[in-house]
Scaffold this motif. Sequence first.
Motif, PDB file in Angstrom:
ATOM      1  N   TYR A   1     -25.458  -3.932  74.240  1.00 44.17           N
ATOM      2  CA  TYR A   1     -24.608  -3.149  73.571  1.00 44.17           C
ATOM      3  C   TYR A   1     -25.870  -2.112  72.832  1.00 44.17           C
ATOM      4  O   TYR A   1     -26.330  -2.559  72.120  1.00 44.17           O
ATOM      5  CB  TYR A   1     -23.572  -3.897  72.330  1.00 44.17           C
TER       6      TYR A   1
ATOM      7  N   LYS B   1     -28.806  -4.377  71.171  1.00 44.34           N
ATOM      8  CA  LYS B   1     -28.211  -5.697  70.855  1.00 44.34           C
ATOM      9  C   LYS B   1     -27.796  -6.729  72.315  1.00 44.34           C
ATOM     10  O   LYS B   1     -27.037  -5.842  73.365  1.00 44.34           O
ATOM     11  CB  LYS B   1     -27.649  -5.982  69.959  1.00 44.34           C
TER      12      LYS B   1
ATOM     13  N   LYS C   1     -25.525  -9.596  73.791  1.00 45.65           N
ATOM     14  CA  LYS C   1     -23.921 -10.398  73.837  1.00 45.65           C
ATOM     15  C   LYS C   1     -24.299 -11.535  75.408  1.00 45.65           C
ATOM     16  O   LYS C   1     -24.372 -11.117  76.160  1.00 45.65           O
ATOM     17  CB  LYS C   1     -23.028 -10.438  73.436  1.00 45.65           C
ATOM     18  N   THR C   2     -23.753 -12.711  74.960  1.00 51.89           N
ATOM     19  CA  THR C   2     -24.260 -13.867  75.558  1.00 51.89           C
ATOM     20  C   THR C   2     -23.430 -15.095  74.928  1.00 51.89           C
ATOM     21  O   THR C   2     -23.376 -15.123  74.080  1.00 51.89           O
ATOM     22  CB  THR C   2     -25.755 -14.057  75.872  1.00 51.89           C
ATOM     23  N   THR C   3     -23.418 -15.957  75.609  1.00 52.43           N
ATOM     24  CA  THR C   3     -22.398 -17.215  75.757  1.00 52.43           C
ATOM     25  C   THR C   3     -24.034 -18.101  76.192  1.00 52.43           C
ATOM     26  O   THR C   3     -24.056 -18.513  77.601  1.00 52.43           O
ATOM     27  CB  THR C   3     -21.411 -17.420  76.939  1.00 52.43           C
TER      28      THR C   3
ATOM     29  N   THR D   1     -21.006 -18.091  71.349  1.00 51.59           N
ATOM     30  CA  THR D   1     -21.430 -16.269  71.910  1.00 51.59           C
ATOM     31  C   THR D   1     -22.209 -16.077  70.931  1.00 51.59           C
ATOM     32  O   THR D   1     -21.827 -16.371  69.722  1.00 51.59           O
ATOM     33  CB  THR D   1     -19.921 -15.900  71.717  1.00 51.59           C
TER      34      THR D   1
ATOM     35  N   VAL E   1     -24.748 -13.131  69.342  1.00 59.28           N
ATOM     36  CA  VAL E   1     -25.189 -11.456  69.246  1.00 59.28           C
ATOM     37  C   VAL E   1     -26.206 -11.565  68.842  1.00 59.28           C
ATOM     38  O   VAL E   1     -26.800 -12.046  67.205  1.00 59.28           O
ATOM     39  CB  VAL E   1     -24.027 -10.886  68.908  1.00 59.28           C
TER      40      VAL E   1
ATOM     41  N   LYS F   1     -24.945 -12.374  64.836  1.00 60.54           N
ATOM     42  CA  LYS F   1     -23.444 -12.818  65.045  1.00 60.54           C
ATOM     43  C   LYS F   1     -23.169 -14.177  66.223  1.00 60.54           C
ATOM     44  O   LYS F   1     -23.794 -14.418  66.910  1.00 60.54           O
ATOM     45  CB  LYS F   1     -22.093 -12.125  65.323  1.00 60.54           C
TER      46      LYS F   1
END
Length: 174
Positions: free
Chosen positions: A6, A89, A91-93, A147, A149, A159
């Motif tokens: 993102y 950035k 974002k992943t798990t 999660t 970020v 985050k």
Amino acid sequence: MEIKEYKLSEKELKKIKKKYWKSILVNAIMFLVFTILFYLSNKNRTNYDFSLILFNILFGIAVLLLFLNLIGTILSSKDLRKDSKERKKIKTTIIIKEKNELVKTGSSRSNISTTTYRLLFENNDFLTVYDVRKNDFNKVKVGDTITLVCAKYSKLVIKIEWNSISIENKGYLA
């Protein structure tokens, strides 16, 4: 593990820059404190016995490691500049592999102990370990999905959430 990319907002960019500068400040202070203590412990010595030589070797190694950590943090600024330029950035798990409580006890006189609550994650490219607060540590379980970020290049945490609840430790720099 799905990874999404993102655009990094101005607020998020300020947050990672703040974390970076805090990290440099903490590393520099620790290096200076240990260097001054090392200097003062050897200032007016005329003779060295085996235990003092061993102490100096161990203390010297600690100072060297702190110096290398400071240099590594300073050199990582290129990743931060790349994050500032590209503003991306991730974002992943990630999955919790292990939970550790690290108890550090003080001297025999003080009876003060501190506990670090640490989450270890399954193999991923972004985060291997993260310290959390006690109440967050007690909520999560091994195998839970987190999660994350983070900035794409410097990998500084923007985050971190468990079940849409923030588990970010404001005092933790990574």
